[in-house]
Design an enzyme around this catalytic site. Sequence first.
Site, PDB file in Angstrom:
ATOM      1  N   ARG A 193      72.501  30.434  85.390  1.00  0.00           N
ATOM      2  CA  ARG A 193      72.843  31.665  85.568  1.00  0.00           C
ATOM      3  C   ARG A 193      73.753  31.760  86.741  1.00  0.00           C
ATOM      4  NH1 ARG A 193      69.806  35.470  83.755  1.00  0.00           N
ATOM      5  NH2 ARG A 193      70.054  36.799  85.727  1.00  0.00           N
TER       6      ARG A 193
ATOM      7  N   PRO B 185      54.734  17.941  90.636  1.00  0.00           N
ATOM      8  CA  PRO B 185      53.940  18.623  91.465  1.00  0.00           C
ATOM      9  C   PRO B 185      54.038  18.612  92.802  1.00  0.00           C
ATOM     10  CG  PRO B 185      52.626  17.795  89.942  1.00  0.00           C
ATOM     11  CD  PRO B 185      53.909  17.266  89.603  1.00  0.00           C
TER      12      PRO B 185
ATOM     13  N   GLU C  20      50.562  12.425  85.700  1.00  0.00           N
ATOM     14  CA  GLU C  20      49.955  11.604  86.519  1.00  0.00           C
ATOM     15  C   GLU C  20      50.566  10.962  87.546  1.00  0.00           C
ATOM     16  OE1 GLU C  20      49.532  11.824  83.283  1.00  0.00           O
ATOM     17  OE2 GLU C  20      47.440  11.727  82.529  1.00  0.00           O
TER      18      GLU C  20
ATOM     19  N   ASP D  63      70.505  40.242  90.532  1.00  0.00           N
ATOM     20  CA  ASP D  63      68.944  39.808  90.399  1.00  0.00           C
ATOM     21  C   ASP D  63      68.428  39.969  91.482  1.00  0.00           C
ATOM     22  OD1 ASP D  63      70.024  38.715  87.975  1.00  0.00           O
ATOM     23  OD2 ASP D  63      69.696  36.697  88.513  1.00  0.00           O
TER      24      ASP D  63
HETATM   25 CL1  6GU Z   1      57.787  19.670  88.354  1.00  0.00          CL
HETATM   26  N1  6GU Z   1      55.634  18.830  86.965  1.00  0.00           N
HETATM   27  C1  6GU Z   1      54.546  18.714  86.667  1.00  0.00           C
HETATM   28  N2  6GU Z   1      53.864  17.657  85.797  1.00  0.00           N
HETATM   29  N3  6GU Z   1      53.452  19.856  87.043  1.00  0.00           N
HETATM   30  C2  6GU Z   1      54.041  20.911  87.705  1.00  0.00           C
HETATM   31  C3  6GU Z   1      55.461  20.699  87.992  1.00  0.00           C
HETATM   32  C4  6GU Z   1      56.339  19.622  87.836  1.00  0.00           C
HETATM   33  N4  6GU Z   1      55.671  21.842  88.906  1.00  0.00           N
HETATM   34  C5  6GU Z   1      54.416  22.549  88.559  1.00  0.00           C
HETATM   35  N5  6GU Z   1      53.560  21.814  87.992  1.00  0.00           N
END
Ligand code: 6GU
Length: 230
Positions: free
Chosen positions: A154, A89, A116, A169
């Site tokens: 794709r 994230p 984490e 698309d």
């Molecule tokens: Cl790539 N990993 C995690 N754990 N949570 C996420 C993510 C990735 N992308 C959005 N939320």
Amino acid sequence: MRFDVLTLFPEIFQSYLGQSLLKRAIERELVDVALHNIRDWTKDKHHSVDDRPFGGGPGMVMKVDPVVECVEAVRGRSAHPGHLVMLTPQGQRLDQPAVERLAGHRRLLLLCGRYEGFDERIRQILQPEEISIGDYVLNGGEVAAMAVIDATIRLVPGVLGDEDSSQFDSFSGGLRRLEFAQYTRPREYRGLEVPDVLLSGNHDEIARWREKDARQRTQQRRPDLLAENE
Ligand code: 6GU
């Protein structure tokens, strides 16, 4: 295009890889996906892949040594080192331009971890590109890695049939508008009818109607896309 997925949960990918479009692409050798279990690169007797964070706090942290050694071993098996992507994230948000860029690599290594976090030295040593699929928290990178694979294949020539070519698309080639409304049989369902123009056989009028519908939808649902076009 070759994908190496490095994960603690390779089983998660099995049914996805058996899905028909991908299965056909794999059988035709347009796409190759290899799964690697990071746990196979642990050396301690408990095969631990994560541990408590130094400094305290909740959650567990992915250990540096199994991850680094897994990436190095997988890379070493082929002459082409590939482009390393860490799913986290904390990464850059995945969008179609990023997908197009990733699809330009012959080989992608997709490193999945638990949410984490990774020991920071994994980043320092491996210097991966970090990718997130949106501003929400997943339990791990596996679902994100599947999103990366799904979106990039794709764009691999031959994976899609001509009929559903990705060039049409919604987000391709910087067009960045939403698709027009689609209908198929039956012509009437619960009193709801397919717009007459789509049954008219007048292809110019149909094209105009679709253009207008796409523009209206984008304006209503994603005005941010129109702003980006300017
Ligand atoms: Cl790539 N990993 C995690 N754990 N949570 C996420 C993510 C990735 N992308 C959005 N939320």
